[in-house]
Motif scaffolding. Structure first.
Motif, mmCIF file in Angstrom:
data_model
loop_
_atom_site.group_PDB
_atom_site.id
_atom_site.type_symbol
_atom_site.label_atom_id
_atom_site.label_comp_id
_atom_site.label_asym_id
_atom_site.label_seq_id
_atom_site.Cartn_x
_atom_site.Cartn_y
_atom_site.Cartn_z
ATOM 1 N N ILE A 51 0.827 -1.205 0.000
ATOM 2 C CA ILE A 51 0.000 0.000 0.000
ATOM 3 C C ILE A 51 0.862 1.255 0.000
ATOM 4 C CG2 ILE A 51 -1.690 1.317 1.327
ATOM 5 C CD1 ILE A 51 -2.750 -1.410 2.362
ATOM 6 N N ALA A 52 1.857 1.280 0.896
ATOM 7 C CA ALA A 52 2.686 2.486 1.023
ATOM 8 C C ALA A 52 3.472 2.764 -0.251
ATOM 9 C CB ALA A 52 3.633 2.323 2.208
ATOM 10 N N LEU A 53 4.100 1.740 -0.813
ATOM 11 C CA LEU A 53 4.939 1.961 -1.991
ATOM 12 C C LEU A 53 4.112 2.349 -3.212
ATOM 13 C CD1 LEU A 53 7.550 -0.924 -1.606
ATOM 14 C CD2 LEU A 53 7.897 1.514 -1.204
ATOM 15 N N ASN A 54 2.973 1.692 -3.407
ATOM 16 C CA ASN A 54 2.168 2.002 -4.585
ATOM 17 C C ASN A 54 1.508 3.380 -4.483
ATOM 18 O OD1 ASN A 54 1.800 -0.302 -6.734
ATOM 19 N ND2 ASN A 54 1.979 -1.321 -4.750
ATOM 20 N N LEU A 55 1.004 3.731 -3.293
ATOM 21 C CA LEU A 55 0.414 5.062 -3.142
ATOM 22 C C LEU A 55 1.479 6.145 -3.238
ATOM 23 C CD1 LEU A 55 -2.278 4.536 -0.363
ATOM 24 C CD2 LEU A 55 -2.575 4.618 -2.848
ATOM 25 N N PHE A 56 2.671 5.857 -2.711
ATOM 26 C CA PHE A 56 3.780 6.814 -2.835
ATOM 27 C C PHE A 56 4.152 7.007 -4.303
ATOM 28 C CE2 PHE A 56 8.478 7.548 -2.773
ATOM 29 C CZ PHE A 56 8.429 8.839 -2.282
ATOM 30 N N MET A 57 4.188 5.896 -5.047
ATOM 31 C CA MET A 57 4.516 5.994 -6.464
ATOM 32 C C MET A 57 3.436 6.774 -7.222
ATOM 33 S SD MET A 57 5.659 2.963 -9.081
ATOM 34 C CE MET A 57 4.178 1.995 -8.770
ATOM 35 N N ALA A 58 2.160 6.521 -6.882
ATOM 36 C CA ALA A 58 1.077 7.260 -7.528
ATOM 37 C C ALA A 58 1.184 8.752 -7.222
ATOM 38 C CB ALA A 58 -0.273 6.710 -7.076
ATOM 39 N N TRP A 59 1.532 9.088 -5.970
ATOM 40 C CA TRP A 59 1.668 10.508 -5.593
ATOM 41 C C TRP A 59 2.821 11.157 -6.347
ATOM 42 C CZ3 TRP A 59 5.682 13.101 -3.015
ATOM 43 C CH2 TRP A 59 5.385 14.426 -2.647
ATOM 44 N N LEU A 60 3.935 10.421 -6.494
ATOM 45 C CA LEU A 60 5.084 10.966 -7.224
ATOM 46 C C LEU A 60 4.733 11.238 -8.686
ATOM 47 C CD1 LEU A 60 8.059 8.814 -5.859
ATOM 48 C CD2 LEU A 60 7.522 11.191 -5.314
ATOM 49 N N ILE A 61 3.998 10.274 -9.288
ATOM 50 C CA ILE A 61 3.608 10.455 -10.688
ATOM 51 C C ILE A 61 2.730 11.691 -10.839
ATOM 52 C CG2 ILE A 61 2.274 9.439 -12.571
ATOM 53 C CD1 ILE A 61 3.210 6.693 -11.604
#
Length: 286
Positions: A51-61
């Protein structure tokens, strides 16, 4: 922007699938709650990381999407960030390994008072052997396997003459008593697995493997082969019945010994052996 939304939707969909899924662990019917605990801890650690890594990646994008006039800052190395990632990754891995190592230490340490049962796997059926009144399984080897000696027992070993031969796929076990399952295969790799017991182990040709467990709930459970073992793998099923001590003793009394089976196969020539099994004064059941 679309990619960020797709990643966020993937996380949400995964969570909904987990919460709403009808497929989950069967009720526990053995002492191996530590295996469940290790699995649940691993799942939670992986879930938090996912959850943390994917949401972080979505936020970065989304945060650093291309916009006119913006230029990316090139930073090939960040030692502070690398140290943080290494630290938290190590914590996560240790958190997943520690419960499993504790459970494994218990898994390979068989209680001294555990009863012994041998499970024999072959394409595509199960059969079982239990010690007789002497409490000791007789010696066996693959070279001795014949149509009349399915387990390859040594007919000259007195400890094997009173062994109980269960040439069906139904095994009975007493509730709340530890049992060591000795596992042998006649042909290819198999795997002894009862989902409610959690315990499982491969049967390897030429090697004797084992597992142990204490059934804690009476009932009837499926024995599965959890190793792809050929075209009939799907039908390699058995049944284990966990019952009270009196019912278990009654079932034991209905099973034939190796000596009795050998006597029947030889006709009248085996009468002496059958009588020796029935009479403990003959020195067979020590």
């Amino acid at each position: 922007m679309v990619v960020a939304l797709v990643i966020a939707a993937l996380v949400l969909g995964s969570l909904l699938f987990h919460w709403l899924s009808p497929w989950w662990m069967t009720p526990l019917a053995s002492n191996w709650g530590s295996i469940d605990n290790a699995l649940i801890i691993t799942m939670w650690i992986c879930a938090v990381a996912f959850i943390a890594l994917n949401l972080f990646m979505a936020w970065l994008i989304w945060r650093y999407r291309h916009r006119p006039g913006n230029r990316a800052h090139y930073e090939p190395e960040n030692s502070r960030l690398e140290r943080r990632l290494t630290f938290w990754t190590a914590i996560g891995i240790a958190g997943m390994l520690a419960p499993g190592l504790i459970a494994w230490n218990q898994y390979v340490t068989v209680p001294a008072d555990a009863a012994v049962v041998e499970a024999n796997g072959e394409q595509w059926r199960w059969s079982f052997r239990l010690p007789g009144r002497d409490g000791v399984l007789g010696t066996a080897e693959p070279a001795r396997i014949t149509s009349d000696n399915a387990f390859g027992l040594n007919p000259k070993d007195p400890y094997g003459r009173d062994d109980l031969i269960v040439d069906t796929a139904e095994l009975h076990l007493p509730v709340n008593r530890p049992v060591k399952m000795v596992l042998r295969s006649k042909d290819v790799l198999h795997d002894f697995y009862v989902p409610e017991f959690r315990a499982k182990m491969d049967l390897v040709p030429g090697i004797v493997t084992y597992l142990w467990l204490t059934p804690t709930q009476t009932g009837t459970y499926d024995i599965l082969c959890a190793e792809l073992c050929g075209a009939g793998h799907h039908q390699m099923r058995g049944t284990v019945v966990v019952e009270d001590e009196a019912s278990y003793r009654k079932w034991l009394s209905e099973q034939m010994t190796f000596g009795q089976m050998a006597a029947e196969s030889r006709g009248g020539g085996g009468t002496r052996l059958a009588r020796a099994d029935a009479d403990p004064s003959k020195g067979v059941g020590r």
